[in-house]
Design a protein around this motif. Structure first.
Motif, short mmCIF file in Angstrom:
data_model
loop_
_atom_site.label_atom_id
_atom_site.label_comp_id
_atom_site.label_asym_id
_atom_site.label_seq_id
_atom_site.Cartn_x
_atom_site.Cartn_y
_atom_site.Cartn_z
N ALA A 55 0.85 -1.20 0.00
CA ALA A 55 0.00 0.00 0.00
C ALA A 55 0.88 1.24 0.00
O ALA A 55 1.16 1.82 1.05
CB ALA A 55 -0.90 -0.03 1.22
N THR A 56 1.32 1.64 -1.20
CA THR A 56 2.25 2.77 -1.30
C THR A 56 1.53 4.07 -1.65
O THR A 56 2.17 5.06 -1.98
CB THR A 56 3.35 2.48 -2.34
N ARG A 57 0.19 4.02 -1.66
CA ARG A 57 -0.58 5.23 -1.99
C ARG A 57 -1.63 5.50 -0.92
O ARG A 57 -2.17 4.57 -0.32
CB ARG A 57 -1.30 5.06 -3.33
N ASP A 58 -1.92 6.79 -0.71
CA ASP A 58 -3.05 7.18 0.13
C ASP A 58 -4.27 7.38 -0.76
O ASP A 58 -4.13 7.86 -1.88
CB ASP A 58 -2.74 8.50 0.85
N SER A 59 -5.42 7.00 -0.25
CA SER A 59 -6.68 7.22 -0.97
C SER A 59 -7.38 8.44 -0.40
O SER A 59 -7.52 8.55 0.82
CB SER A 59 -7.60 6.01 -0.80
N SER A 155 1.02 9.53 -3.56
CA SER A 155 2.13 8.79 -2.95
C SER A 155 3.19 9.77 -2.48
O SER A 155 3.33 10.85 -3.05
CB SER A 155 2.74 7.79 -3.94
N GLY A 156 3.90 9.41 -1.44
CA GLY A 156 4.97 10.26 -0.92
C GLY A 156 4.45 11.33 0.02
O GLY A 156 3.24 11.56 0.12
N GLY B 181 7.88 3.10 0.09
CA GLY B 181 6.56 3.55 -0.39
C GLY B 181 5.52 3.53 0.70
O GLY B 181 4.75 4.48 0.86
N VAL B 182 5.49 2.44 1.47
CA VAL B 182 4.48 2.32 2.54
C VAL B 182 4.72 3.38 3.61
O VAL B 182 3.79 4.06 4.06
CB VAL B 182 4.51 0.90 3.16
N GLY B 184 6.01 6.15 3.24
CA GLY B 184 5.73 7.47 2.67
C GLY B 184 4.26 7.83 2.66
O GLY B 184 3.91 8.98 2.38
N THR B 185 3.38 6.90 2.98
CA THR B 185 1.95 7.21 2.99
C THR B 185 1.55 7.75 4.36
O THR B 185 2.26 7.56 5.36
CB THR B 185 1.09 5.95 2.70
N SER B 187 -1.55 6.92 5.46
CA SER B 187 -2.43 5.87 5.99
C SER B 187 -1.65 4.86 6.81
O SER B 187 -2.07 4.48 7.91
CB SER B 187 -3.11 5.11 4.84
N TYR B 188 -0.55 4.37 6.27
CA TYR B 188 0.21 3.30 6.92
C TYR B 188 1.67 3.67 7.20
O TYR B 188 2.45 2.80 7.56
CB TYR B 188 0.17 2.03 6.05
#
Lengths: 173, 277
Positions: A55-59, A155-156, B181-182, B184-185, B187-188
């Protein structure tokens, strides 16, 4: 009585062994499609945490309104991310609504990519869940004619990349 | 071997039930904090979720069962059951409390439909396993208890192995980019974790491979001496605590830790059976 209990015990061990084998098989995408419909009680877990796609992106969920004079408002986010704190080790209720929105947004994307028309997506439960949330939880001023929502991934932290993953139709209140 | 299991199962259940109770209290209190989600204008409004496939969900019975008042009763029942697990050692009372946790977990899974996570899955499996263990103790039938130990321990071994193997198949995990990547969010992730790991490719790759190999090789700990197995479990407990801090996955710590006593028994039985002790 003891004989019945023993028989039940051996039956329980046999069922558990079958359960463990089915759990292993369920982790494979192809076999999951075969076994899934038989898992009526949803006892087979999925254990591939954060893999193979981490999960490398925020929604994010955004809304904008179409006003009665024909103008459009700017997109406004309706969910925020509180900074991580030490308290989250024991108390982190914010993760629930965020996970629900994330799951719903992911399901909308999947439905859209698999269906030939937008109508199918608009009738899906995840779409209705998000639409209902946007319509009821975000204030609805009198000059608003209709509302639209979008799901956006980022992301980021510093140099964020942005992906617009879905834009809904306009919906009247 | 039977005598050994008989002497260990009581202690194993005593530890498991306390850790399971902590998970149940924590997750239920978080649902209570989010109770607005279940209301008519909430994200989990039954007016919308009842439209899902399956005529049963649109029946009057389902509407009454899944209304906000029933949901609040269910959440209170879970708190009472968790408290009973904490304070009682009576096998019959434990059976009743665990049955409530199993039934209410199914209720919540059906009611919420979206947002279930791995902690909910493991919590439910541990509750079912502990129920079998307690039922076996109540009926003085070790085989029933063993079925529970096997279920809990087996699921933990599978969960860690599958999590590691799935990561091994991912180029992002093998290259070390996944953890950057994780982290960097929002959420997690965690600002500190993102800064530290993105600063060194070697560190992020090393961490990813440590997780991949650690999770994949965990089932081998079953054949290791007792103390080595305890060290491996302590390392995984620390891993879950770190995930709670850095990723916000606080409810994962307790159901997974609740499965450890069963793995210890399975490990001891394995090494004794194979003459490795």
């Amino acid at each position: 009585m003891n004989t019945i209990a023993s028989a039940f015990g051996f039956l329980a061990v046999a069922v558990v062994l079958l359960w463990l084998v089915a759990t292993l098989a369920f982790q494979h995408a192809t076999l999951r499609g075969v076994i899934g419909p038989w898992d009526v009680f949803k006892v087979l877990p999925s254990w591939s945490f954060f893999a193979p796609n981490p999960a490398t992106r925020d929604s994010h969920l955004l809304v904008r309104d179409l006003l009665r004079d024909g103008t459009l408002t700017a997109w406004a986010p309706i969910a925020s991310f509180p900074s991580r704190s030490l308290l989250h080790i024991v108390w982190h209720p914010e993760k629930r609504p965020r996970k629900i929105l994330r799951d719903a947004a992911k399901a909308i994307r999947l439905t859209r990519s698999r269906s030939s028309s937008k109508g199918v997506t608009q009738c899906s439960i995840p779409y209705l869940v998000i639409l209902h949330f946007c319509m009821t939880r975000h204030p609805f001023p009198a000059n608003v004619l209709a509302r639209q929502f979008a799901t956006v991934d980022t992301s980021g932290r510093d140099n964020r990349r942005i992906w617009i993953t879905f834009i809904s139709e306009f919906h009247r209140p | 071997m039977t005598a050994f299991y008989a002497s260990e199962v009581g202690v194993s259940l005593a530890v498991t039930k306390v850790l399971l109770a902590v998970w149940c209290l924590m997750s239920t209190l978080e649902w209570i904090r989010n109770f607005d989600l279940f209301k008519d204008d909430g994200l989990l409004s039954w007016r919308i979720l009842s439209l899902r496939p399956g005529r049963i969900f649109r029946s009057d019975c389902a509407t009454r069962l899944f209304c906000t008042r029933s949901t609040s009763v269910v959440l209170i029942l879970r708190l009472v059951a968790a408290a009973a697990l904490l304070v009682s050692n009576d096998a019959l009372l434990l059976c009743a409390a665990l049955l409530v946790i199993v039934a209410t977990s199914y209720f919540l899974a059906a009611r919420t439909w979206l947002g279930e996570d791995g902690a909910d899955q493991m919590g439910q499996l541990v509750a079912i396993g502990a129920l079998l263990m307690a039922a076996g103790l109540a009926a003085h039938e070790q085989v029933i208890s063993f079925a529970g130990t096997l279920l809990i321990g087996g699921q933990l071994l599978i969960s860690y192995f599958v999590a590691g193997f799935s990561k091994l198949l991912s180029p992002e995990w093998r290259s070390g980019h996944a953890v950057i990547g994780v982290m960097g969010t929002h959420s997690y992730g965690h600002a500190l974790g993102a800064r530290v790991l993105s600063g060194s490719g070697l560190l992020s790759r090393g961490f990813c491979w440590l997780v991949i190999l650690g999770e994949m090789l965990f089932p081998l700990a079953l054949f290791a001496p007792h103390d080595v197995l305890l060290c491996a479990l302590a390392a995984f407990f620390l891993f879950h605590l770190t995930n709670a801090w850095l990723m916000g996955l606080n409810t994962f710590v307790w159901p997974f830790a609740a499965a450890y006593p069963s793995v210890v028994i399975l490990g001891d039985l394995t090494t004794r059976s194979l003459g490795l002790d």
